[in-house]
Design a protein around this motif. Sequence first.
Motif, PDB file in Angstrom:
ATOM      1  N   GLN A  98       0.865  -1.120  -0.083  1.00 29.65           N
ATOM      2  CA  GLN A  98      -0.237   0.085   0.005  1.00 29.65           C
ATOM      3  C   GLN A  98       0.816   1.075  -0.174  1.00 29.65           C
ATOM      4  O   GLN A  98       2.042   1.213   0.224  1.00 29.65           O
ATOM      5  CB  GLN A  98      -1.044   0.086   1.199  1.00 29.65           C
ATOM      6  CG  GLN A  98      -0.236  -0.059   2.507  1.00 29.65           C
ATOM      7  CD  GLN A  98      -1.337  -0.247   3.734  1.00 29.65           C
ATOM      8  OE1 GLN A  98      -1.861   0.676   3.882  1.00 29.65           O
ATOM      9  NE2 GLN A  98      -1.271  -1.443   4.250  1.00 29.65           N
ATOM     10  N   VAL A  99       0.212   2.465  -0.325  1.00 31.82           N
ATOM     11  CA  VAL A  99       1.037   3.735  -0.215  1.00 31.82           C
ATOM     12  C   VAL A  99       0.953   4.113   1.189  1.00 31.82           C
ATOM     13  O   VAL A  99      -0.123   4.164   1.933  1.00 31.82           O
ATOM     14  CB  VAL A  99       0.405   4.704  -1.265  1.00 31.82           C
ATOM     15  CG1 VAL A  99       1.117   5.901  -1.107  1.00 31.82           C
ATOM     16  CG2 VAL A  99       0.188   4.327  -2.593  1.00 31.82           C
ATOM     17  N   ARG A 116       0.814  11.143  -2.987  1.00 29.20           N
ATOM     18  CA  ARG A 116       0.346   9.920  -2.757  1.00 29.20           C
ATOM     19  C   ARG A 116      -0.204   9.333  -4.193  1.00 29.20           C
ATOM     20  O   ARG A 116      -0.099   8.366  -4.376  1.00 29.20           O
ATOM     21  CB  ARG A 116      -0.876  10.313  -1.929  1.00 29.20           C
ATOM     22  CG  ARG A 116      -1.985   9.054  -1.806  1.00 29.20           C
ATOM     23  CD  ARG A 116      -3.074   8.929  -0.847  1.00 29.20           C
ATOM     24  NE  ARG A 116      -2.578   9.423   0.503  1.00 29.20           N
ATOM     25  CZ  ARG A 116      -1.860   8.374   1.474  1.00 29.20           C
ATOM     26  NH1 ARG A 116      -1.883   6.998   1.118  1.00 29.20           N
ATOM     27  NH2 ARG A 116      -1.655   8.744   2.795  1.00 29.20           N
ATOM     28  N   ALA A 118       0.607   5.947  -5.653  1.00 32.74           N
ATOM     29  CA  ALA A 118      -0.363   4.856  -6.133  1.00 32.74           C
ATOM     30  C   ALA A 118      -0.439   4.674  -7.607  1.00 32.74           C
ATOM     31  O   ALA A 118      -0.679   3.288  -7.892  1.00 32.74           O
ATOM     32  CB  ALA A 118      -1.879   5.655  -5.837  1.00 32.74           C
TER      33      ALA A 118
END
Length: 84
Positions: free
Chosen positions: A35-36, A66, A70
């Motif tokens: 995940q970020v 972000r 992503a």
Amino acid sequence: MSLASTSPPITAQAVRADSIGYLAQTFAEKRLPLQVLRSAAGYYIGTFDDHDGPCSRESFEYFPSRDAAAKALATGAWTQRSHP
């Protein structure tokens, strides 16, 4: 007679294909989703344990936003770190 496991070692490609953290799996023995995440240095691709917090920084790169992180995660345009 050896009791050693005959299973091949897990590879970065295998865990990346499953979208789990290679470093989390290899060094912490935790199967956590990629995940970020964010640190003071910027956004990165890593893993997070609900009980212990951030577990691993998987990406070599830090990203400026972000959205950039992503996109890299979604497209595979990031570099897997080989050691914590």
